[in-house]
Design an enzyme around this catalytic site. Structure first.
Site, short mmCIF file in Angstrom:
data_model
loop_
_atom_site.label_atom_id
_atom_site.label_comp_id
_atom_site.label_asym_id
_atom_site.label_seq_id
_atom_site.Cartn_x
_atom_site.Cartn_y
_atom_site.Cartn_z
N SER A 263 -13.46 23.03 45.14
CA SER A 263 -12.47 23.06 44.06
C SER A 263 -11.36 22.08 44.38
CB SER A 263 -11.90 24.47 43.92
OG SER A 263 -10.83 24.47 43.01
N GLN B 75 -12.15 27.40 49.87
CA GLN B 75 -10.97 27.56 50.73
C GLN B 75 -11.06 26.75 52.02
OE1 GLN B 75 -8.18 29.01 49.95
NE2 GLN B 75 -8.78 30.11 48.11
N GLY C 183 -14.49 25.54 41.21
CA GLY C 183 -15.29 26.36 42.11
C GLY C 183 -16.09 27.44 41.40
N THR C 184 -15.50 28.06 40.42
CA THR C 184 -16.19 29.14 39.70
C THR C 184 -17.46 28.62 39.04
OG1 THR C 184 -14.18 30.42 39.35
CG2 THR C 184 -15.98 30.79 37.79
N HIS D 3 -8.09 21.94 43.01
CA HIS D 3 -6.67 22.33 43.00
C HIS D 3 -6.25 23.09 44.26
CE1 HIS D 3 -6.74 26.73 41.85
NE2 HIS D 3 -8.00 26.40 41.60
N ASN E 182 -11.07 33.84 50.88
CA ASN E 182 -9.84 33.45 50.22
C ASN E 182 -8.67 34.39 50.51
OD1 ASN E 182 -11.80 34.98 48.59
ND2 ASN E 182 -10.09 35.23 47.17
N THR F 57 -19.01 15.37 28.42
CA THR F 57 -18.36 14.11 28.78
C THR F 57 -17.54 14.29 30.05
OG1 THR F 57 -18.25 13.48 26.46
CG2 THR F 57 -16.74 12.34 27.96
N CYS G 105 -1.50 47.39 40.70
CA CYS G 105 -1.17 48.73 40.22
C CYS G 105 -1.40 48.82 38.73
CB CYS G 105 0.29 49.02 40.53
SG CYS G 105 0.91 50.45 39.65
#
Lengths: 389, 122
Positions: free
Chosen positions: A202, A182, A74-75, A204, A154, A240, A328
């Site tokens: 995406s 998503q 996706g990125t 995964h 997301n 490839t 944090c």
């Protein structure tokens, strides 16, 4: 811990590869390992798998085979869409409209484009996380070239009015990209129904392997490549081809489409039950995002006077995996840009958890989560009690 | 990511609570920025006879709070003031990179509580 049953409820982060996807991929690692660019029979086996896979992915979103570009995920799809348009239009239109709650894959690409001299308008969302169409319309300028608004968020699962945004894009002769990472596999995704020009997928997130994705590019649109090499993927994404990954993506997308109705009904039932249980047993809680216009598998809660990482860690120790929008470091808690953008109250903003369900989760697991959440929130509130401060 | 000791302290924190008749109270942070730690001390003959805390925050904030109370309890004021960030981290078996600074927050609260006690003496 070893003997404790572990419950995975972080499917928006990633999913297990479906055994059927694994079975489809395996021969392409060892037996049919050819390079799809080779002319011999090994290469042709791979080329055939590539073509079949492209066709399967295309079919699942109502596209044509030649409109699918395989990427690393996706990125990369988001990067190619945004940078590809801006590069192609260099010297002409150079303004993008996006939303404040996009995934970092879009936001950081926009940042990079700004540093390269392009202009970006980040439209706000309302308190339920929905993009205001009027704001999108008002953001259009003479030099606007692209709107990029995610299909579903997301973190809080809100589904954006992409079809209506497509109307604005069309009226103003703009390209429209949507990050559907998503939403694919959770709700119907059809590129023509949505009216988008580009759409990121995406693998995964839908029980396919990591490291593979796709970008739909409507026929007639030409993008500049982001990386350079051979002529693979119409010269847009050289390298490839990852045939096992591509076969896995195609199988995953295809299975997701077949199971969409049953999966989304199942997850939606679990989600509604979870929301009802949580509100019935825990006080001072917010459901982040739109109550109805949201993904069937997403429930994002904020608990007053509870910190997200602490809650996540305690749930993890009880064997339940979820995620949080709170981070944090160096004496400061940072809440996600999404939760900040919806204007969540300060007392709630650090205490968010995202529960993202999958097809294998059960009602028993949801009930178990509710019980553990109830105990854990009570324990953390007993430790924190900021009212005493 | 976190040491076994840190998780142990986080899961079963000791000295949680409020000392109603505290001799000194120190508070750091705000709910807007996150991480709020309040330390309460009871002092007798220059010795911290009781130290309790209330903490809203992450794993480090809670585990360092409980560790600071344990390190400070029974110490003289000067000994308590000499507890360092490194002492707290060492007692927790180390903290993940980037989280080290957070451990000083609980110490700051303790020092403010001692300062409050001293101010009340004058």
């Amino acid at each position: 811990m070893d003997s404790m049953k572990r419950i995975y409820m972080d499917h928006s982060a990633t999913t297990a590869v479906d055994p059927l996807v694994m079975d489809a991929m395996l021969p392409y690692f060892t037996e049919r390992f050819g390079n799809a660019s080779s002319l011999h029979s090994f290469g042709q086996e791979a080329a055939e798998a590539l073509s079949d896979s492209r066709s399967m992915v295309a079919e699942s979103i109502g596209a044509r085979e030649e409109e699918i570009i395989f990427t690393s995920g996706g990125t990369e799809s988001d990067n190619i869409a945004l940078q590809g348009v801006l590069s192609r239009e260099a010297g002409k239109r150079q303004h993008i409209i996006t939303s404040v709650i996009e995934h970092p894959a879009v936001l950081n690409t926009c940042s990079f484009l700004e540093s390269a001299g392009h202009e970006v308008t980040y439209v706000p969302v309302n308190s339920e996380g929905i993009v205001d169409l009027g704001e999108v319309e008002r953001a259009v300028r003479d030099n606007t070239v692209l709107i990029s608004i995610m299909h579903a968020n997301n973190e809080i699962g809100t589904i954006q009015p992409v079809k209506e945004i497509a109307g604005i894009a069309k009226e103003n002769d703009l390209y429209l990209h949507t990050d559907a990472v998503q939403s694919v596999g959770k709700i119907p995704v059809d590129v023509n129904g949505l009216g988008v020009d580009m759409l990121s997928i995406s693998s995964h997130k839908i029980h396919g392997p990591k490291g593979i994705g796709a970008l739909y590019v409507r026929e007639g649109i030409t993008l500049d490549p982001v990386i350079f090499g051979g002529g693979h993927e119409r010269g847009l994404r050289p390298g490839t081809e990852n045939i096992p990954g591509i076969v896995g993506l195609a199988k995953a997308v295809s299975l997701a489409r077949e199971r969409l109705g049953a999966d989304s009904a199942h997850m939606g039932k679990l989600r509604d039950s979870l929301i009802s249980n949580v509100f019935g047993t825990i006080s001072d809680v917010r459901l982040n995002g739109h109550p109805k216009q949201r993904l069937p598998n997403n429930a994002n809660f904020s608990f007053k006077h509870v910190e997200g990482e602490s809650l996540l860690m305690m749930l993890d120790m009880a064997g339940i995996a979820v995620s949080t929008g709170s981070a944090c470091s160096s004496r400061s808690l940072h809440s996600s840009h999404v939760l900040t953008s919806i204007g969540l109250e300060p007392d709630y903003i650090h205490g968010s958890v995202r529960v993202s369900l999958g097809r294998e989760n059960t009602m028993d697991e949801v009930d178990h989560l509710t019980g553990v959440l109830q105990e854990t929130v009570a324990k953390l509130r007993q430790i924190s009690s900021p009212g005493q401060c | 990511m976190y040491s076994r000791k840190t998780i142990e302290e986080f899961t079963n924190p000791k000295n949680v609570g409020v000392i109603e008749d505290a001799d000194g109270v120190g508070e750091v942070g705000s709910t807007v920025d996150g991480d709020v730690i309040t330390m309460y001390v009871k002092v007798n003959d220059n010795v911290l006879t009781d130290v309790k805390f209330k903490t809203f925050g992450c794993v480090v904030a809670i585990s360092t709070s409980t560790m600071v109370t344990q390190l400070a309890k029974g110490k003289t004021i000067d000994q308590a003031l000499a507890i360092s960030n490194e002492d707290v981290q060492e007692a927790l078996g180390g903290l993940p990179e980037g989280k080290g600074k957070c451990s000083g927050f609980a110490l700051d609260a303790l020092r403010k509580a001692i300062e409050d006690f001293r101010n009340k003496q004058h």
